[in-house]
Design an enzyme around this catalytic site. Structure first.
Site, PDB file in Angstrom:
ATOM      1  N   LYS A   1       6.006  66.866  31.255  1.00  0.00           N
ATOM      2  CA  LYS A   1       7.071  67.307  32.168  1.00  0.00           C
ATOM      3  C   LYS A   1       7.391  66.251  33.224  1.00  0.00           C
ATOM      4  O   LYS A   1       8.552  65.931  33.458  1.00  0.00           O
ATOM      5  CB  LYS A   1       6.678  68.616  32.864  1.00  0.00           C
ATOM      6  CG  LYS A   1       6.826  69.793  31.954  1.00  0.00           C
ATOM      7  CD  LYS A   1       6.590  71.099  32.687  1.00  0.00           C
ATOM      8  CE  LYS A   1       6.012  72.100  31.725  1.00  0.00           C
ATOM      9  NZ  LYS A   1       6.844  72.257  30.517  1.00  0.00           N
TER      10      LYS A   1
ATOM     11  N   LYS B   1      15.603  73.035  30.740  1.00  0.00           N
ATOM     12  CA  LYS B   1      14.627  73.266  29.664  1.00  0.00           C
ATOM     13  C   LYS B   1      14.100  74.684  29.842  1.00  0.00           C
ATOM     14  O   LYS B   1      13.511  75.028  30.851  1.00  0.00           O
ATOM     15  CB  LYS B   1      13.486  72.243  29.737  1.00  0.00           C
ATOM     16  CG  LYS B   1      12.115  72.746  29.264  1.00  0.00           C
ATOM     17  CD  LYS B   1      11.952  72.867  27.780  1.00  0.00           C
ATOM     18  CE  LYS B   1      10.681  73.615  27.358  1.00  0.00           C
ATOM     19  NZ  LYS B   1       9.415  73.125  27.851  1.00  0.00           N
TER      20      LYS B   1
ATOM     21  N   GLY C   1       7.203  77.369  21.210  1.00  0.00           N
ATOM     22  CA  GLY C   1       5.798  77.306  20.774  1.00  0.00           C
ATOM     23  C   GLY C   1       5.188  78.560  20.176  1.00  0.00           C
ATOM     24  O   GLY C   1       4.868  78.566  18.978  1.00  0.00           O
TER      25      GLY C   1
ATOM     26  N   ASP D   1      10.613  69.100  26.354  1.00  0.00           N
ATOM     27  CA  ASP D   1      10.725  68.476  27.684  1.00  0.00           C
ATOM     28  C   ASP D   1      11.407  67.105  27.552  1.00  0.00           C
ATOM     29  O   ASP D   1      12.295  66.755  28.342  1.00  0.00           O
ATOM     30  CB  ASP D   1       9.337  68.285  28.326  1.00  0.00           C
ATOM     31  CG  ASP D   1       8.639  69.610  28.625  1.00  0.00           C
ATOM     32  OD1 ASP D   1       9.325  70.591  28.958  1.00  0.00           O
ATOM     33  OD2 ASP D   1       7.395  69.654  28.514  1.00  0.00           O
TER      34      ASP D   1
ATOM     35  N   GLY E   1       8.419  79.039  28.151  1.00  0.00           N
ATOM     36  CA  GLY E   1       7.382  79.835  28.820  1.00  0.00           C
ATOM     37  C   GLY E   1       7.747  81.305  28.945  1.00  0.00           C
ATOM     38  O   GLY E   1       8.476  81.853  28.119  1.00  0.00           O
TER      39      GLY E   1
HETATM   40  P1  ADP Z   1       5.165  74.923  29.372  1.00  0.00           P
HETATM   41  O1  ADP Z   1       4.979  76.038  28.404  1.00  0.00           O
HETATM   42  O2  ADP Z   1       6.069  75.298  30.500  1.00  0.00           O
HETATM   43  O3  ADP Z   1       5.515  73.611  28.725  1.00  0.00           O
HETATM   44  P2  ADP Z   1       2.488  73.821  29.809  1.00  0.00           P
HETATM   45  O4  ADP Z   1       1.294  74.697  29.714  1.00  0.00           O
HETATM   46  O5  ADP Z   1       2.753  72.875  28.701  1.00  0.00           O
HETATM   47  O6  ADP Z   1       3.733  74.755  30.110  1.00  0.00           O
HETATM   48  O7  ADP Z   1       2.405  72.968  31.172  1.00  0.00           O
HETATM   49  C1  ADP Z   1       2.129  73.571  32.424  1.00  0.00           C
HETATM   50  C2  ADP Z   1       0.623  73.508  32.744  1.00  0.00           C
HETATM   51  O8  ADP Z   1       0.246  72.236  33.247  1.00  0.00           O
HETATM   52  C3  ADP Z   1       0.174  74.434  33.835  1.00  0.00           C
HETATM   53  O9  ADP Z   1      -0.015  75.755  33.378  1.00  0.00           O
HETATM   54  C4  ADP Z   1      -1.144  73.798  34.294  1.00  0.00           C
HETATM   55  O10 ADP Z   1      -2.239  74.338  33.594  1.00  0.00           O
HETATM   56  C5  ADP Z   1      -1.021  72.355  33.868  1.00  0.00           C
HETATM   57  N1  ADP Z   1      -1.135  71.415  34.991  1.00  0.00           N
HETATM   58  C6  ADP Z   1      -1.812  70.251  34.941  1.00  0.00           C
HETATM   59  N2  ADP Z   1      -1.771  69.599  36.108  1.00  0.00           N
HETATM   60  C7  ADP Z   1      -1.039  70.363  36.954  1.00  0.00           C
HETATM   61  C8  ADP Z   1      -0.658  70.217  38.339  1.00  0.00           C
HETATM   62  N3  ADP Z   1      -1.020  69.163  39.093  1.00  0.00           N
HETATM   63  N4  ADP Z   1       0.115  71.200  38.883  1.00  0.00           N
HETATM   64  C9  ADP Z   1       0.471  72.269  38.144  1.00  0.00           C
HETATM   65  N5  ADP Z   1       0.130  72.457  36.849  1.00  0.00           N
HETATM   66  C10 ADP Z   1      -0.635  71.518  36.240  1.00  0.00           C
HETATM   67 MG    MG Z   2       4.424  72.352  27.312  1.00  0.00          MG
END
Ligand code: ADP
Ligand code: MG
Length: 292
Positions: free
Chosen positions: A250, A29, A65, A194, A32
């Site tokens: 995820k 996937k 996104g 995801d 980011g």
């Molecule tokens: P992506 O664009 O890769 O889908 P997201 O922002 O949707 O990223 O998901 C990743 C985010 O999840 C991280 O930036 C963090 O803020 C959040 N997060 C929540 N819980 C955790 C955790 N336990 N460990 C790491 N990140 C976490």
């Molecule tokens: Mg996301």
């Protein structure tokens, strides 16, 4: 001369991994920072091409996104989200399909091909790859009653028909998939990438599912990176609200893929150049692996 010998050592270190993973499928996937920053975009494409040339079968599923929101604004529409999911009316769905399946998908295809790979772009409509149905969002309203919120054409994966992927694989093509699903009546659905990557990985019985993100990995309550977690660990971390927000889909994608027969799943830091190679070809790996 010494430098050259060191280079040979690096290659030899990768030998057992190359041997083990030869012919195996890895679903990635892509999202980011790795999808935005030029250096990272190129290192990602190089990694994919290298994996392919040494005999692995990479399959890329991408998100998109920020670019969708930018385009919506240009067209005079304000993006709105409910529980992290884009409210998708028909007009928004058209924009999502144009941006994801058009611009972004073809950009990734061209990037991989510019590094010598042979990528082919698909959406979930091609070959009926991703069948989807409307996703209902539940919200706990006052007094604990549940209400169902309609967020339009957001879908969830119903089934995957991987035949088209097998055809491409036979001829050495690298599939690049945009997360658009097709409904029973031909409707178009916007599906979280995801979950799509997870369902594709299960349908291919992939060796690995790798989700690129913008953090180092899953963190514990003190912010320390956890390098290996089991499905039971994950349940505990969700109950304790240590895993939340964007990390929830995820880890869910990972646990479902494990249930679906995928051997190993990884959440890796897409901000690191060559993160795919670092995870696959080193003993330590990077980020967090989630195993059964
Ligand atoms: P992506 O664009 O890769 O889908 P997201 O922002 O949707 O990223 O998901 C990743 C985010 O999840 C991280 O930036 C963090 O803020 C959040 N997060 C929540 N819980 C955790 C955790 N336990 N460990 C790491 N990140 C976490
Ligand atoms: Mg996301």
């Amino acid at each position: 001369m010494q430098k050259l010998v060191e280079k040979a050592h690096v290659l030899i270190e990768a030998l057992p991994f190359i041997r083990n993973f030869s012919g195996k499928t890895v679903v990635i996937k892509y999202g980011g920072a790795a999808q935005v920053e030029d250096t990272l975009k190129n290192s990602f494409a190089q990694d994919v091409v290298l994996l392919n040339f040494i005999g692995m079968r990479p399959v890329v599923v991408h998100g998109g996104g920020p670019k969708i929101s930018q385009t919506m604004k240009k067209m005079g529409k304000e993006p709105t989200f409910v529980q992290g999911q884009r409210v998708t009316d028909r007009e928004t769905m058209d924009i999502v399909e144009m941006v994801l399946g058009g611009l972004i998908n073809k950009e990734i295809v061209a990037l991989i091909n510019s590094h010598g790979g042979r990528a082919v772009g698909l959406s979930g409509k091609d070959g009926n790859l991703i069948k989807a149905k409307k996703k209902l969002i539940r919200n706990r309203a006052a007094k604990g009653e549940e209400e169902i919120i309609d967020i339009g054409l957001v879908g969830e994966v119903e089934s995957v028909s991987p035949a088209i992927l097998h055809s491409l694989e036979r001829d050495g093509f690298i599939p690049v998939i945009s997360p658009i699903g097709v409904g029973a009546k031909g409707e178009t659905y916007n599906v979280n990438a995801d979950y799509v990557a997870s369902a594709i990985a299960s349908s291919l019985r992939a060796e690995k599912l790798m989700l690129l993100t913008d953090v180092e990995g899953i963190k514990d309550s003190e912010g320390k990176i956890l390098s290996t977690l089991t499905r039971t660990d994950i349940m505990g971390l969700i109950n304790d609200k240590v895993i939340a927000g964007g990390m929830l889909p995820k880890v869910q994608a990972c646990t479902r893929a494990l249930e679906g027969g995928v051997k190993k799943t990884h959440i890796v830091d897409g901000r690191l150049p060559h993160c795919l190679l670092l995870e696959i070809f080193t003993k330590e790996g990077i980020g967090t692996e989630i195993v059964d």
